[in-house]
Design a protein around this motif. Structure first.
Motif, short mmCIF file in Angstrom:
data_model
loop_
_atom_site.label_atom_id
_atom_site.label_comp_id
_atom_site.label_asym_id
_atom_site.label_seq_id
_atom_site.Cartn_x
_atom_site.Cartn_y
_atom_site.Cartn_z
N HIS A 267 35.14 34.80 43.80
CA HIS A 267 36.45 34.20 43.48
C HIS A 267 37.04 33.54 44.72
O HIS A 267 37.52 32.41 44.68
CB HIS A 267 37.42 35.28 42.97
CG HIS A 267 37.11 35.74 41.58
ND1 HIS A 267 37.64 36.89 41.04
CD2 HIS A 267 36.31 35.21 40.62
CE1 HIS A 267 37.18 37.05 39.79
NE2 HIS A 267 36.37 36.04 39.53
N LEU A 268 36.97 34.27 45.85
CA LEU A 268 37.56 33.74 47.09
C LEU A 268 36.79 32.51 47.56
O LEU A 268 37.38 31.54 48.03
CB LEU A 268 37.57 34.82 48.19
CG LEU A 268 38.53 35.99 47.95
CD1 LEU A 268 38.35 37.07 49.01
CD2 LEU A 268 39.99 35.52 47.95
N ALA A 269 35.45 32.55 47.41
CA ALA A 269 34.62 31.41 47.83
C ALA A 269 35.03 30.17 47.05
O ALA A 269 35.17 29.08 47.61
CB ALA A 269 33.15 31.73 47.62
N LYS A 270 35.24 30.36 45.75
CA LYS A 270 35.64 29.23 44.89
C LYS A 270 37.01 28.70 45.30
O LYS A 270 37.22 27.49 45.39
CB LYS A 270 35.66 29.72 43.43
CG LYS A 270 35.49 28.62 42.44
CD LYS A 270 35.32 29.17 41.04
CE LYS A 270 35.51 28.05 40.03
NZ LYS A 270 35.70 28.55 38.68
N GLN A 271 37.92 29.62 45.56
CA GLN A 271 39.27 29.20 45.96
C GLN A 271 39.26 28.49 47.31
O GLN A 271 40.01 27.54 47.52
CB GLN A 271 40.21 30.42 46.00
CG GLN A 271 40.54 30.97 44.62
CD GLN A 271 40.98 32.42 44.64
OE1 GLN A 271 41.10 33.04 45.71
NE2 GLN A 271 41.21 32.99 43.47
N ALA A 272 38.38 28.96 48.22
CA ALA A 272 38.30 28.35 49.55
C ALA A 272 37.73 26.94 49.43
O ALA A 272 38.22 26.01 50.07
CB ALA A 272 37.42 29.19 50.47
N GLY A 273 36.69 26.80 48.61
CA GLY A 273 36.09 25.48 48.41
C GLY A 273 35.27 24.98 49.58
O GLY A 273 34.81 23.85 49.58
N SER A 274 35.10 25.79 50.61
CA SER A 274 34.25 25.38 51.74
C SER A 274 33.68 26.64 52.39
O SER A 274 34.16 27.75 52.16
CB SER A 274 35.06 24.58 52.76
OG SER A 274 36.12 25.35 53.27
N GLY A 275 32.66 26.46 53.22
CA GLY A 275 32.04 27.59 53.92
C GLY A 275 30.78 28.06 53.23
O GLY A 275 30.54 27.76 52.06
N SER A 276 29.97 28.79 53.99
CA SER A 276 28.73 29.34 53.45
C SER A 276 28.94 30.84 53.27
O SER A 276 28.98 31.59 54.24
CB SER A 276 27.62 29.05 54.47
OG SER A 276 26.44 29.64 54.08
N TRP A 277 29.17 31.25 52.03
CA TRP A 277 29.60 32.62 51.73
C TRP A 277 28.43 33.54 51.42
O TRP A 277 27.61 33.23 50.55
CB TRP A 277 30.58 32.60 50.56
CG TRP A 277 31.91 31.99 50.91
CD1 TRP A 277 32.16 30.68 51.26
CD2 TRP A 277 33.18 32.65 50.96
NE1 TRP A 277 33.49 30.50 51.52
CE2 TRP A 277 34.15 31.68 51.35
CE3 TRP A 277 33.61 33.97 50.72
CZ2 TRP A 277 35.50 31.99 51.48
CZ3 TRP A 277 34.96 34.27 50.85
CH2 TRP A 277 35.90 33.29 51.24
N LEU A 278 28.37 34.68 52.12
CA LEU A 278 27.36 35.69 51.82
C LEU A 278 27.90 36.62 50.72
O LEU A 278 29.08 36.60 50.40
CB LEU A 278 27.00 36.50 53.07
CG LEU A 278 26.50 35.73 54.30
CD1 LEU A 278 25.91 36.69 55.33
CD2 LEU A 278 25.47 34.66 53.93
N ALA A 279 26.98 37.45 50.17
CA ALA A 279 27.35 38.30 49.03
C ALA A 279 28.43 39.33 49.38
O ALA A 279 29.29 39.65 48.56
CB ALA A 279 26.11 39.01 48.51
N GLY A 280 28.39 39.86 50.59
CA GLY A 280 29.41 40.82 51.00
C GLY A 280 29.09 42.25 50.61
O GLY A 280 28.07 42.52 49.96
#
Ligand SMILES: Cc1cc2nc3c(=O)[nH]c(=O)nc-3n(C[C@H](O)[C@H](O)[C@H](O)COP(=O)(O)O)c2cc1C
Length: 199
Positions: free
Chosen positions: A165-178
């Protein structure tokens, strides 16, 4: 003679193009690589929000392990004990979490992510998701060229879809699973998680 000179010039040109493109590839790869970010520890930042201190504890441990800078997301209006009552449908947090568009204001000092290539992003799980103030943060920062590693603490729930959800809201960056951690997570457990990110 002229032909020989032309061939040599052409060969030098091809070599130059090949070495430049190889150089470009290396840079792109290393910018997106967690390994590079981990070794260049001064490039790392741990950002966290914590209402009752649990996530703060994990964030401080992570920052100490990787020698990263630490930034706390401080709400402009602090959350009272009443606000945090998840059994009350009318509490501030229940109202915020029932409203996907709620964006609580951030107080405290601002931070620029420009000098960082990796950002650990920590928060407690509220009603199965990241607190809305995390959305405020990610929507107001540029994660371009940054590897983002979400982590959370909770009473038992997993990270769920909070990271995506946060990755989508950010719209940028290379997001790992966490990853999700309990309140009593140790430095050793966090170290082994961080080591695993580099494999
Ligand atoms: C408003 C609110 C909602 C919560 N919702 C959940 C939940 O859905 N699942 C869960 O396992 N824990 C939930 N918890 C517990 C917190 O995630 C947990 O205590 C967390 O470690 C608190 O972190 P903090 O001390 O950094 O704020 C909730 C706590 C609050 C205050």
């Amino acid at each position: 003679m002229k032909v020989v000179t032309r061939i040599i010039t052409l060969a030098i040109g091809v070599c130059l193009i090949l070495s430049l493109s190889a150089c470009g590839k290396t840079q792109t790869k290393s910018k997106n690589s967690t390994e590079q970010a981990q070794t260049a520890v001064s490039d790392a930042l741990v950002v966290y929000f914590s209402a009752t201190g649990t996530t703060k504890g994990a964030a401080e441990k992570i920052a100490a392990i990787i020698n990263a800078d630490l930034y706390e997301i401080v709400p402009a209006e602090p959350y009272s004990e009443e606000d945090l009552n998840y059994n009350d449908d009318e509490s501030r947090t229940s109202i915020e979490m029932n409203d996907p568009k709620a964006r609580p204001e951030i107080g405290g000092k601002a931070i620029s992510l420009e000098e960082y290539s990796v950002v650990y992003l920590g928060y407690p799980i509220w009603h199965g998701d990241a607190p809305r103030i995390m959305s405020t943060f990610v929507e107001n920062h540029d994660f371009n060229g940054i590897t983002v590693i979400p982590f959370c603490t909770s009473g038992g729930s997993g990270l769920g879809e909070s990271g995506s959800h946060l990755a989508k809201q950010a719209g940028s960056g290379s997001w790992l699973a966490g990853e999700r951690f309990g309140g009593s997570v140790t430095e050793k457990e966090l170290q082994s998680w961080i080591d695993g990110l580099q494999r």
